[in-house]
Design an enzyme around this catalytic site. Sequence first.
Site, PDB file in Angstrom:
ATOM      1  N   GLN A 109      12.505  -3.977  -5.360  1.00  0.00           N
ATOM      2  CA  GLN A 109      11.204  -4.364  -4.602  1.00  0.00           C
ATOM      3  C   GLN A 109      10.071  -3.588  -4.671  1.00  0.00           C
ATOM      4  O   GLN A 109       9.105  -3.835  -4.086  1.00  0.00           O
ATOM      5  CB  GLN A 109      11.838  -4.203  -3.012  1.00  0.00           C
ATOM      6  CG  GLN A 109      12.924  -5.189  -2.452  1.00  0.00           C
ATOM      7  CD  GLN A 109      13.388  -4.748  -1.111  1.00  0.00           C
ATOM      8  OE1 GLN A 109      12.855  -5.175  -0.091  1.00  0.00           O
ATOM      9  NE2 GLN A 109      14.739  -4.179  -1.256  1.00  0.00           N
ATOM     10  N   ASN A 110      10.363  -2.345  -5.536  1.00  0.00           N
ATOM     11  CA  ASN A 110       9.243  -1.637  -5.985  1.00  0.00           C
ATOM     12  C   ASN A 110       8.322  -2.072  -6.737  1.00  0.00           C
ATOM     13  O   ASN A 110       8.615  -2.797  -7.718  1.00  0.00           O
ATOM     14  CB  ASN A 110       9.899  -0.267  -6.424  1.00  0.00           C
ATOM     15  CG  ASN A 110      10.861   0.341  -5.419  1.00  0.00           C
ATOM     16  OD1 ASN A 110      10.622   0.116  -4.297  1.00  0.00           O
ATOM     17  ND2 ASN A 110      11.597   1.401  -5.752  1.00  0.00           N
TER      18      ASN A 110
ATOM     19  N   GLY B 184      18.644   2.525  -1.490  1.00  0.00           N
ATOM     20  CA  GLY B 184      17.094   2.852  -0.908  1.00  0.00           C
ATOM     21  C   GLY B 184      16.350   1.863  -0.381  1.00  0.00           C
ATOM     22  O   GLY B 184      15.115   1.856  -0.438  1.00  0.00           O
ATOM     23  N   THR B 185      16.919   0.855   0.168  1.00  0.00           N
ATOM     24  CA  THR B 185      16.497  -0.278   0.661  1.00  0.00           C
ATOM     25  C   THR B 185      16.921  -0.508   2.151  1.00  0.00           C
ATOM     26  O   THR B 185      18.053  -0.408   2.642  1.00  0.00           O
ATOM     27  CB  THR B 185      16.528  -1.533   0.007  1.00  0.00           C
ATOM     28  OG1 THR B 185      15.647  -2.679   0.757  1.00  0.00           O
ATOM     29  CG2 THR B 185      17.744  -1.848  -0.421  1.00  0.00           C
ATOM     30  N   SER B 186      16.200  -0.823   3.282  1.00  0.00           N
ATOM     31  CA  SER B 186      16.552  -0.797   4.695  1.00  0.00           C
ATOM     32  C   SER B 186      17.314  -2.358   4.826  1.00  0.00           C
ATOM     33  O   SER B 186      17.896  -2.438   5.900  1.00  0.00           O
ATOM     34  CB  SER B 186      15.435  -0.901   5.684  1.00  0.00           C
ATOM     35  OG  SER B 186      14.280  -2.110   5.263  1.00  0.00           O
TER      36      SER B 186
ATOM     37  N   ARG C 280      -3.000   4.216  -5.072  1.00  0.00           N
ATOM     38  CA  ARG C 280      -1.245   4.257  -5.608  1.00  0.00           C
ATOM     39  C   ARG C 280      -1.057   4.125  -7.049  1.00  0.00           C
ATOM     40  O   ARG C 280      -0.122   5.040  -7.346  1.00  0.00           O
ATOM     41  CB  ARG C 280      -0.667   2.914  -4.843  1.00  0.00           C
ATOM     42  CG  ARG C 280      -0.740   2.754  -3.432  1.00  0.00           C
ATOM     43  CD  ARG C 280       0.330   1.785  -2.738  1.00  0.00           C
ATOM     44  NE  ARG C 280       1.501   2.290  -3.146  1.00  0.00           N
ATOM     45  CZ  ARG C 280       2.365   1.519  -3.045  1.00  0.00           C
ATOM     46  NH1 ARG C 280       2.312   0.429  -2.686  1.00  0.00           N
ATOM     47  NH2 ARG C 280       3.613   1.982  -3.392  1.00  0.00           N
TER      48      ARG C 280
ATOM     49  N   HIS D  21       8.294  -7.768  -6.170  1.00  0.00           N
ATOM     50  CA  HIS D  21       7.116  -7.931  -5.308  1.00  0.00           C
ATOM     51  C   HIS D  21       5.822  -7.470  -6.185  1.00  0.00           C
ATOM     52  O   HIS D  21       4.906  -7.096  -5.697  1.00  0.00           O
ATOM     53  CB  HIS D  21       7.137  -6.803  -4.204  1.00  0.00           C
ATOM     54  CG  HIS D  21       8.163  -7.319  -3.172  1.00  0.00           C
ATOM     55  ND1 HIS D  21       8.918  -6.252  -2.469  1.00  0.00           N
ATOM     56  CD2 HIS D  21       8.665  -8.453  -2.860  1.00  0.00           C
ATOM     57  CE1 HIS D  21       9.777  -6.902  -1.564  1.00  0.00           C
ATOM     58  NE2 HIS D  21       9.638  -8.164  -1.900  1.00  0.00           N
TER      59      HIS D  21
ATOM     60  N   ASP E 218       6.463   0.008  -8.791  1.00  0.00           N
ATOM     61  CA  ASP E 218       6.285   1.178  -9.656  1.00  0.00           C
ATOM     62  C   ASP E 218       6.933   0.639 -10.913  1.00  0.00           C
ATOM     63  O   ASP E 218       7.782  -0.361 -10.850  1.00  0.00           O
ATOM     64  CB  ASP E 218       6.567   2.599  -9.086  1.00  0.00           C
ATOM     65  CG  ASP E 218       8.126   2.614  -8.859  1.00  0.00           C
ATOM     66  OD1 ASP E 218       8.716   2.514  -9.517  1.00  0.00           O
ATOM     67  OD2 ASP E 218       8.420   2.769  -7.661  1.00  0.00           O
TER      68      ASP E 218
END
Length: 233
Positions: free
Chosen positions: A86-87, A172-174, A56, A104, A89
């Site tokens: 939440q990413n 971009g999050t569910s 990754r 996270h 990167d």
Amino acid sequence: MKKIVVLTGAGMSAESGISTFRDSGGLWDKYRVEDVATPEAFYKNPALVLEFYNIRRRELVKVKPNEGHIGIAEMEKDFDVHIITQNIDNLHEQAGSANVLHLHGELMKVRSTADESLIYELTADKPDINIGDKCERGHQLRPHIVWFGEAVPMISEAAKIAEQADIFVIIGTSMNVYPAAGLLDYVKKHIPVYLIDPQDVRTSRYDVHHIKKGASEGVKELRKRLGDLVKGR
């Protein structure tokens, strides 16, 4: 200056080429969570877990922030922008955003398995960690990631930031992953909430302004809509 709080998920970075998790063809179609993203997995097969995150990182160092990341960073000219992501990167930081809280963990950082305060930053030319790579106290290094089954140490700070929002934006999050999805419950009821996602996303509020676009085009649309606030301040 109004405070904008932006909650971002995997869809924020998808346009940059970062693999998502839950979409069809995403990472969890290729790997079992139990094998690569839990403390038990690391105990059972640390080499596999380390290589999963090495792959990754190699992916991350090859990509760049997309127009969505850049657009959010540019909003700092007119707003007090705070990002809760939440990413794992670092594309928000690469784009120039000053206030980024990672719920996270961070992919380009590793830490000691014995002392969580011993955190080290990796570089693009040396993004891998392997068995035998140790901290200054002689303990194996692990990814600086919040795995499934582990506490989310930054969630309290994130909730405080959400409570202070004058405008709350979700990109971009569910809104299915907790505790991150629960941050919307900390946003004051009269505060406008914008959701940027090409798909339908169910939330706990019914007054959400849904911009049904991807991250880059969605952020452009958001900036147009917020333009009146800038002119009227």
